[in-house]
Motif scaffolding. Sequence first.
Motif, PDB file in Angstrom:
ATOM      1  N   LEU A 197       0.705  -0.752   0.023  1.00 21.80           N
ATOM      2  CA  LEU A 197       0.138  -0.020   0.324  1.00 21.80           C
ATOM      3  C   LEU A 197       1.179   0.985  -0.133  1.00 21.80           C
ATOM      4  N   LEU A 198       1.506   1.249   0.937  1.00 26.71           N
ATOM      5  CA  LEU A 198       3.015   2.699   0.555  1.00 26.71           C
ATOM      6  C   LEU A 198       3.860   2.900  -0.915  1.00 26.71           C
ATOM      7  N   ASP A 199       3.745   1.578  -1.001  1.00 23.49           N
ATOM      8  CA  ASP A 199       4.410   1.805  -2.891  1.00 23.49           C
ATOM      9  C   ASP A 199       3.247   2.722  -3.559  1.00 23.49           C
ATOM     10  N   TYR A 200       2.059   1.740  -3.416  1.00 24.46           N
ATOM     11  CA  TYR A 200       0.968   2.150  -4.186  1.00 24.46           C
ATOM     12  C   TYR A 200       1.086   3.323  -4.564  1.00 24.46           C
ATOM     13  N   ALA A 201       1.071   4.378  -2.789  1.00 26.07           N
ATOM     14  CA  ALA A 201       0.522   5.734  -2.483  1.00 26.07           C
ATOM     15  C   ALA A 201       2.016   6.173  -3.092  1.00 26.07           C
ATOM     16  N   GLY A 202       2.632   5.702  -2.881  1.00 24.39           N
ATOM     17  CA  GLY A 202       3.986   6.412  -3.470  1.00 24.39           C
ATOM     18  C   GLY A 202       4.742   7.081  -2.054  1.00 24.39           C
ATOM     19  N   ILE A 203       4.526   6.514  -0.887  1.00 23.41           N
ATOM     20  CA  ILE A 203       4.857   6.649   0.729  1.00 23.41           C
ATOM     21  C   ILE A 203       6.233   6.086   1.285  1.00 23.41           C
ATOM     22  N   SER A 204       6.870   7.349   1.389  1.00 24.12           N
ATOM     23  CA  SER A 204       8.270   6.414   0.975  1.00 24.12           C
ATOM     24  C   SER A 204       8.510   6.781   3.081  1.00 24.12           C
ATOM     25  N   ASN A 205       9.724   8.099   3.614  1.00 23.74           N
ATOM     26  CA  ASN A 205       9.788   7.990   4.787  1.00 23.74           C
ATOM     27  C   ASN A 205       8.870   8.847   5.910  1.00 23.74           C
ATOM     28  N   GLU A 206       8.222  10.205   4.496  1.00 21.72           N
ATOM     29  CA  GLU A 206       7.368  10.534   5.391  1.00 21.72           C
ATOM     30  C   GLU A 206       5.895  10.642   4.765  1.00 21.72           C
ATOM     31  N   VAL A 207       5.045  11.393   5.415  1.00 25.18           N
ATOM     32  CA  VAL A 207       3.844  11.123   5.009  1.00 25.18           C
ATOM     33  C   VAL A 207       2.761  11.644   5.574  1.00 25.18           C
ATOM     34  N   ILE A 208       2.239  12.884   5.144  1.00 25.01           N
ATOM     35  CA  ILE A 208       1.042  13.861   5.185  1.00 25.01           C
ATOM     36  C   ILE A 208      -0.163  13.256   6.047  1.00 25.01           C
ATOM     37  N   VAL A 209      -0.811  13.305   7.446  1.00 22.16           N
ATOM     38  CA  VAL A 209      -1.332  11.993   7.613  1.00 22.16           C
ATOM     39  C   VAL A 209      -3.135  13.301   7.905  1.00 22.16           C
ATOM     40  N   ALA A 210      -4.461  13.481   6.909  1.00 20.90           N
ATOM     41  CA  ALA A 210      -5.052  14.523   6.968  1.00 20.90           C
ATOM     42  C   ALA A 210      -6.498  14.382   6.974  1.00 20.90           C
ATOM     43  N   CYS A 211      -7.099  14.039   7.551  1.00 21.75           N
ATOM     44  CA  CYS A 211      -8.122  14.017   8.488  1.00 21.75           C
ATOM     45  C   CYS A 211      -9.944  14.191   7.118  1.00 21.75           C
ATOM     46  N   GLN A 212     -10.392  13.290   7.398  1.00 23.08           N
ATOM     47  CA  GLN A 212     -11.663  13.661   6.124  1.00 23.08           C
ATOM     48  C   GLN A 212     -12.582  13.903   6.823  1.00 23.08           C
ATOM     49  N   LEU A 213     -13.522  13.905   7.532  1.00 25.58           N
ATOM     50  CA  LEU A 213     -14.652  13.986   7.472  1.00 25.58           C
ATOM     51  C   LEU A 213     -14.693  12.482   8.956  1.00 25.58           C
ATOM     52  N   ASN A 214     -14.826  11.013   7.874  1.00 22.71           N
ATOM     53  CA  ASN A 214     -14.970  10.167   9.488  1.00 22.71           C
ATOM     54  C   ASN A 214     -13.808   9.293   9.008  1.00 22.71           C
ATOM     55  N   LYS A 215     -13.053   9.352   7.814  1.00 22.51           N
ATOM     56  CA  LYS A 215     -11.909   8.873   7.743  1.00 22.51           C
ATOM     57  C   LYS A 215     -10.526   9.679   7.733  1.00 22.51           C
ATOM     58  N   ILE A 216      -9.835   9.043   7.616  1.00 24.72           N
ATOM     59  CA  ILE A 216      -8.498   9.585   7.758  1.00 24.72           C
ATOM     60  C   ILE A 216      -7.253   9.314   6.578  1.00 24.72           C
ATOM     61  N   GLU A 217      -7.169  10.064   5.631  1.00 26.06           N
ATOM     62  CA  GLU A 217      -6.457   9.794   4.369  1.00 26.06           C
ATOM     63  C   GLU A 217      -4.338  10.255   4.824  1.00 26.06           C
ATOM     64  N   LEU A 218      -3.897   9.401   3.882  1.00 22.13           N
ATOM     65  CA  LEU A 218      -2.425   9.635   4.309  1.00 22.13           C
ATOM     66  C   LEU A 218      -1.441   9.415   2.464  1.00 22.13           C
ATOM     67  N   TRP A 219      -1.307  10.410   2.610  1.00 22.44           N
ATOM     68  CA  TRP A 219      -0.334  10.961   1.394  1.00 22.44           C
ATOM     69  C   TRP A 219       0.836  10.546   1.813  1.00 22.44           C
ATOM     70  N   ALA A 220       1.762  11.148   0.421  1.00 22.22           N
ATOM     71  CA  ALA A 220       3.405  11.145   0.018  1.00 22.22           C
ATOM     72  C   ALA A 220       2.757  12.996  -0.344  1.00 22.22           C
ATOM     73  N   PRO A 221       3.529  13.415   0.537  1.00 25.42           N
ATOM     74  CA  PRO A 221       3.818  15.136   0.929  1.00 25.42           C
ATOM     75  C   PRO A 221       3.929  15.538  -0.516  1.00 25.42           C
ATOM     76  N   ALA A 222       4.943  15.400  -1.813  1.00 20.93           N
ATOM     77  CA  ALA A 222       4.638  15.688  -3.130  1.00 20.93           C
ATOM     78  C   ALA A 222       3.205  15.836  -3.471  1.00 20.93           C
ATOM     79  N   ALA A 223       2.468  14.924  -3.393  1.00 16.44           N
ATOM     80  CA  ALA A 223       1.259  14.058  -4.172  1.00 16.44           C
ATOM     81  C   ALA A 223      -0.060  15.222  -3.214  1.00 16.44           C
ATOM     82  N   TYR A 224       0.159  15.198  -1.876  1.00 18.73           N
ATOM     83  CA  TYR A 224      -0.493  16.152  -0.849  1.00 18.73           C
ATOM     84  C   TYR A 224      -0.595  17.802  -1.916  1.00 18.73           C
ATOM     85  N   ASP A 225       0.633  18.227  -1.334  1.00 17.21           N
ATOM     86  CA  ASP A 225       0.986  19.539  -1.816  1.00 17.21           C
ATOM     87  C   ASP A 225       0.457  19.481  -3.277  1.00 17.21           C
ATOM     88  N   GLU A 226       0.684  18.888  -5.004  1.00 17.10           N
ATOM     89  CA  GLU A 226      -0.118  19.365  -5.861  1.00 17.10           C
ATOM     90  C   GLU A 226      -1.001  19.267  -5.620  1.00 17.10           C
TER      91      GLU A 226
END
Length: 154
Positions: A99-128
């Motif tokens: 799953l980490l590979d799917y999302a392109g997440i390595s050692n840094e991650v953005i944890v973003a709450c979205q109402l009833n769930k939590i999203e994990l993003w690679a920082p570059a993808a989230y910033d974009e």
Amino acid sequence: MSFLLGEYDCKLDAKGRLMIPADLKKQLPGVEGEGLVILRGFEKQLTIYTKKEWENTVNDLSKLNQYDRKSRDFVRFFTRGAMGLSLDAAGRVLLPKALLDYAGISNEVIVACQLNKIELWAPAAYDELMNSIPDDFAAMAEQVMGSAGRRDDD
């Protein structure tokens, strides 16, 4: 369930474990015993549900027509890679490598709450994503929310 709030910059340890931020953990009562569910998101991110919210989601999925191909395909793609997560004694969860590979997440991650769930993003993808705010966000709000956003006292 009350809705989750917060956005956190986190780091994974060498084994791919995420320390759940203390503020977020406070919003997840009983998570130590119940655990969480993680799966692929609609974009290239990961989505985490509490067990209760996952049960609600699965209940919705079970109402789809199993004889309809689109419904079956949706369930397959949506639940692909879904796994349970357990918190260890230190409050960490081991995130599955696939799953980490799917999302392109390595050692840094953005944890973003979205109402009833939590999203994990690679920082570059989230910033974009967050830097691509529509030119007319107000028009988007009107289109998406319509009268749903109106209060009785307006």
